[in-house]
Motif scaffolding. Sequence first.
Motif, mmCIF file in Angstrom:
data_model
loop_
_atom_site.group_PDB
_atom_site.id
_atom_site.type_symbol
_atom_site.label_atom_id
_atom_site.label_comp_id
_atom_site.label_asym_id
_atom_site.label_seq_id
_atom_site.Cartn_x
_atom_site.Cartn_y
_atom_site.Cartn_z
ATOM 1 N N GLU A 151 3.360 -65.337 73.710
ATOM 2 C CA GLU A 151 2.496 -65.776 74.577
ATOM 3 C C GLU A 151 1.445 -66.483 74.200
ATOM 4 O O GLU A 151 0.871 -67.384 74.607
ATOM 5 N N ARG A 152 1.306 -66.400 72.741
ATOM 6 C CA ARG A 152 0.332 -67.225 72.091
ATOM 7 C C ARG A 152 -1.183 -67.104 72.365
ATOM 8 O O ARG A 152 -2.134 -67.738 72.342
ATOM 9 N N LYS B 53 -3.906 -71.696 65.159
ATOM 10 C CA LYS B 53 -3.503 -73.277 64.783
ATOM 11 C C LYS B 53 -3.394 -73.085 63.059
ATOM 12 O O LYS B 53 -3.345 -74.201 62.533
ATOM 13 N N LYS C 248 15.002 -75.427 69.906
ATOM 14 C CA LYS C 248 13.669 -75.963 69.521
ATOM 15 C C LYS C 248 13.842 -76.505 67.992
ATOM 16 O O LYS C 248 13.270 -77.709 67.675
ATOM 17 N N ILE D 93 1.029 -79.011 75.487
ATOM 18 C CA ILE D 93 1.096 -78.511 74.044
ATOM 19 C C ILE D 93 1.376 -79.566 73.189
ATOM 20 O O ILE D 93 1.177 -80.940 73.170
ATOM 21 N N SER E 270 7.711 -75.837 69.014
ATOM 22 C CA SER E 270 7.994 -74.493 69.177
ATOM 23 C C SER E 270 7.253 -73.838 70.666
ATOM 24 O O SER E 270 7.540 -72.734 70.905
ATOM 25 N N ALA E 271 6.317 -74.590 71.162
ATOM 26 C CA ALA E 271 5.493 -74.292 72.499
ATOM 27 C C ALA E 271 6.279 -74.413 73.696
ATOM 28 O O ALA E 271 5.836 -74.297 74.515
ATOM 29 N N ASP F 29 -2.228 -68.563 68.745
ATOM 30 C CA ASP F 29 -1.367 -69.811 68.410
ATOM 31 C C ASP F 29 -1.117 -69.959 67.200
ATOM 32 O O ASP F 29 -1.484 -71.086 66.560
ATOM 33 N N CYS G 24 3.387 -79.086 69.710
ATOM 34 C CA CYS G 24 4.708 -78.917 69.020
ATOM 35 C C CYS G 24 5.859 -78.130 69.694
ATOM 36 O O CYS G 24 5.554 -77.822 70.958
ATOM 37 N N THR H 86 8.495 -74.913 76.819
ATOM 38 C CA THR H 86 9.032 -73.981 77.823
ATOM 39 C C THR H 86 10.517 -74.131 78.115
ATOM 40 O O THR H 86 10.952 -75.287 77.612
#
Length: 531
Positions: A346-347, A321, A498, A454, A458-459, A363, A456, A461
Amino acid sequence: MLSKISSAAISGIDANIIEVETNVETGFPDFELVGLVSVSIKEARERVQVAIRNSGISLKPMRITINLSPADIKKNGTGFDLPIALSLLSAYQLIGITPYSQNFLKTTLFTGELSLSGKINRINGILPIACAALEGGFKNIVVPMENLREASCVSGLTVYGAESLNGLIAYFNRKEASTGNEEIDNNLLEQKYGIKRAIPEEYCADGEISILHDFSEVAGQSAVKRAAEVAAAGMHNILLSGAPGSGKTMIARCIPYILPPLSFKESLEVSKIYSVCGEFPDNSSLITKRPFRNPHHTITATALTGGGTNPIPGEVSLADKGILFLDEFPEFSKQSIETLRVPLEERHVCINRLSGSFTFPADFMLVAAMNPCPCGNYPDRNLCKCSDHEIMRYQNKISRPILDRIDIYIRVSNPQFSELTDKDKKGRETTAQIRKRVIAARKIQLERFKNDGITCNSAMTVSMLDKYCPLGKTEQEIVKTAFENLKLTARSYHRLIKVSRTIADLDASENIKAEHIYEAISYHSTIDGNK
């Protein structure tokens, strides 16, 4: 006589409820600890017996068997000392005699390390243990006094901090318990028994932060500051490339202060990680500031991603975070750099051991800084003395799969003399001004993804890109040209979209426009800054 006391064992960044069962019977004097216990727990046999003696209690020699159930879960750490001692005393019928004491023992989870004097010492992982107690239906939890504030952030539990085993024994055997007078004034509880009842604390997001590094102190570099703003707004990975002394590290250290505050859910996750690692701040309930981790380039791959015999989180999880800043990026070992592939995608990090599989959150936003060549002066051939082979070998330390996972590449040039000597700092935006725009853009994203799990851009899909990032005909043509000319991969194409979505959010634009895509393309250069 059989007795049971509840405790918990750390597993990853969570905890499992463990029953400490003690059976005392006549026979050849012995003391057995079973239930897949580690060496540190086996050593509790000596610590517990000495602590009980030094608390003024002599135990009659008997055959003692202590089982930590369930037996298929590996138990580590010294947090079982206190529950083992209490279970042993209960089996000897030295505590838990009154109905109140019996009920308290049944509805309470105990954890803590015992010193030989009977003092209860702090342990790591109190926060996940307290969360497990709440989920397990316990009403109370007793923790070391030094861990009291850390555990107090879990609402729904009555949290007690205890200083010594002797104080707990006296509390269980007090006269008030036998007469049914259960409640004791908090001041009297602390003065007489060395026990403190925690006062629940409300979570307060760190809205007003103390800014140690301000963007207004950075001379020039307006394009780099803008790139940092875009990266922070969408939690995009960014790579800063430039000559030594151009301001890469200074800019990277400014980025944490423009990130939005942590939500309660994010704060709890980050706090759990720091609690397990023993890095939880003293006299603090929850971590409210986004982490900024800056490991040295000599760090091992295990320390970076986590691991060990008893796996603990590494730097990628400690940066959860928040920001993982890797300065002098190519100087990290090849193995360390390549281990970032999975967490960047994958975070999370999954570590498999014989004792089980552990998943740690990862993340984070990667901020990397590097020189374009060994001497740092490329592409200025008047100053750079490196051969083409040396430059290529240096830049190839960062593999294409890693570069593919970085959203923004920006070259940091040396500032002009006039910019360095501008004492009035005319036209320089402050961190507070940039942070307002970042928070506004992040609010748009929170509203957009409120049903998607999610927070943000950047996350997102691939399916979310189709839903939230539709492109007009003109914009599609621009992206197509960039895809062919820059030889983008599928992953880098998705990351380009993104970043475009984030730039549009900063402009408060519902749709991605041509200028947003052009700016995103400008951030997609090669390591040396050439388009």
